[in-house]
Design a protein around this motif. Sequence first.
Motif: not given
Length: 863
Positions: A220-240
């Motif tokens: 929430n402090s980053f203005s993101l929720t589980k449904e935010s479109p930014e989450v899938p690419p951002a999370g995968f970047l970390l994993d990669y």
Amino acid sequence: MAEETPVITQYLGIKKQHPNDVLFFRLGDFYEMFNEDALEVSRLLNLTLTHKGDNPMCGIPYHSAKGYIARLLRMGKKVAVAEQVGEVAKRGLTERKVVEVVTPGTAVESEYLDGGSNNFLASIFISGGFAGLAYIDVTTGEFRATKFPEYKFAENVSKELGRCSPKEIILPESLKNNKEIQTILETISVASVSWYPDWHFNAEKNYEHLVKQFKVANLNSFSLTKESPEVPPAGFLLDYIEKTTNAPVSHISGISVYQDSQFVIIDDSSRRNLEITFNLRDGTSSYTLLESVSNTKTAMGSRLLRSWLSFPLTNENEINSRQNHVELFVKDRNLLHCVRENLDGILDVERLAGRIAMDRAHAKDLQALKASLKFWLKSQAVLERYDFSMPEKDSAQKIIDLIENSIAEDPATVFTEGRIIKDGWSEELDYWKKVRNDFNGILEEYIESEKEKTGIQNLKIKSTGNLGYFIEVTKGKLDKIPPHFIMRRTLLNAERYTTEKLQELENSLNESGAKILELEHNLFIEVRNELKKYIPYLQQAAKKIAYVDVVCSFAESAILYNWNRPHVLSDSLEFSVKNGRHPVVERHLPAGEFVPNDVSLCGSEPENSASFALITGPNMAGKSTFLRQNALIALLAQTGSFVPADEANIGIVDRIFCRVGASDNLARGESTFLVEMTETARILRSATQNSLVIMDEVGRGTSTEDGLSIAWAVSEYLLNTLKCKTFFATHYHELTRLEHKSLKRLCMAVAENGSDIVFLRKVVEGSSENSYGIHVARLAGIPESVIERAGKILEKIQGDASVIIPETETEEVSKNKVEIFSGSLFSEEELVLDEILSCDIDNMTPMVALQNILRWKKSLAEK
């Protein structure tokens, strides 16, 4: 293939796990490549190709591998490094495994990076009608993300990728057949693109990954929720990154989510045309806006400067805050000199912090960090009384003290060389160093103690290759030999002994080298791990160093080039500039040669209230320069910089559009005119009243009638519908007939003296009726015979619109000129006659008339 050797079998097994990477396979002192990798790399790097059995093979020395890897990364290749692990087998096969995969977007070694620009890795994913885009620089921890509607996918992806210029993009396979993304990838300078199954972009899994990485309960402090479109690419970047680098990334502690409204929107086409960070000629920063303001002293400052130029602000308070700091340094030259002198000694603290966090920093990196923080504390001391919100000093001093006490002044960069830990840091290490470096002194102390115990004053310690170290006792003293002496050998005049203590000392000497390397390695790791506690402080300090560096750079430009502070207002549409100059062109001309110009749009006074400037004038007179300089002045003002003008009042713009130049994209089947119309359409669809639009020669890529009609209609739409600040340059002089309360006519002044023409490059009110194209042709070196003929043709056309000019002007041909109103010629062609009779002669230009004549003649000749 012939029977495989064990080494080749091992290589193929590892290669199977990394089919898309170049595999550097460690064999002794070389990295070897086989088969298809050998064939490709030998060609790319010009290496000698050999064979191992039936397998093509090429190799490079392991100690120079970084240079070769850097070249492959620039070509968009990924390199998997397979090292020998464990003890090297004397018989049989040594175990090997991939310890790191180096890719263009995850490289962390300084040899692979450009210090002045970020090394971004980007990713895109579409979900729920929105596209999410995220990009990260693993070397600095900078992590950004944004979203936009799917129906605006092409426009926004192109814009955002143009902003961050990623070195590598990872994409879901569901986009492989997306024509828009394929088109974008063709036009941007991306070194490497990889495709991954869509399950890698699972929203829930990537949300949890981000939560775990940032050590928070939710996003929430980053203005993101589980449904935010930014989450899938951002999370995968970390994993990669984690799987690719095989290293911790604790310095990535947050993500900045931004929206278009926070910054001035500049589409990719406008960014290229304005040549903000890259020029159109060779793609470098030469002759760009970046070059004209780049006076930074640090790598961090260079990167931040690029970011500011890519993300101009729209918040008046933030802009004024930056300008206040620039003004501080402009007014206090001594302060500026002092701070810049200290900045000159600061290395890349931001990337040094990243290397520490990823366990990649060596001892010289720590010494560089220590020296940089010392210079930063000096700068901080002189800036404390100003409003710079400096980080606290204690952490910096603790880091300096830790490195000062633990790390040698001129350390080695690899553990096998030693010389890393400073004397006095570890008693155990000091002991082993003394064993290695002063063993004779230790032996001397020992033999003196034995002399005292035994009373034998002529005891000596000697050594041979066979016996090692021993105590030699002469025959006359054998009666005093103590029980703890152990016989080794009898000689004619003496006997040789050893003791348990002497054997211990000798063993210590033999072990000292390995023990020192082990201790130094462990102690260095302890120091580096201790420094990890200060990563947040180092990142904070790096941001402040970069900020100070950029505002000092702006101040330096203001002083060097006589730039002044603009007045930037959020509640105004005004765009007024007095004696404005083009920041790039002026810098590359001799001093005093550039001609400044005034302009005023949307002002409070009636004579300056127009929003649309229609600019006419000849080629080479400076229209394009004038247009671009105004866009660049607005952009500079909203980055917080001073501007190249005596005065400037800038109402904050939300978007800057630049439609200039002629280019095609034949690979996509797009002509110059189609590209021009596409860019024009984007402006008309996207601009608002608060936008700044510059357009040059709209409609010139088609026939005169079509081009003029389009230019006229576009002008009306900008005037009546969008009502934005517009600079519209054209060769269609017919447009000067436009009448509108918001239109201002400007032209480029020209001085004529007989046949001599001088372009004054001065903008004046009024309209130009001559393009002076023939004069420009002469300057370009067109043969004089062509110039003379063109002059005669122009006189004919201007004097008599009813005449078709033949190729050669002979008396015979002159008698046979065809006049359009001869009557008898068209008496049998009703269609042509009707068209002629319907012509509006009073409003037809000579050029339009001539083109009509040509078309009619062709039609009649065919019939």
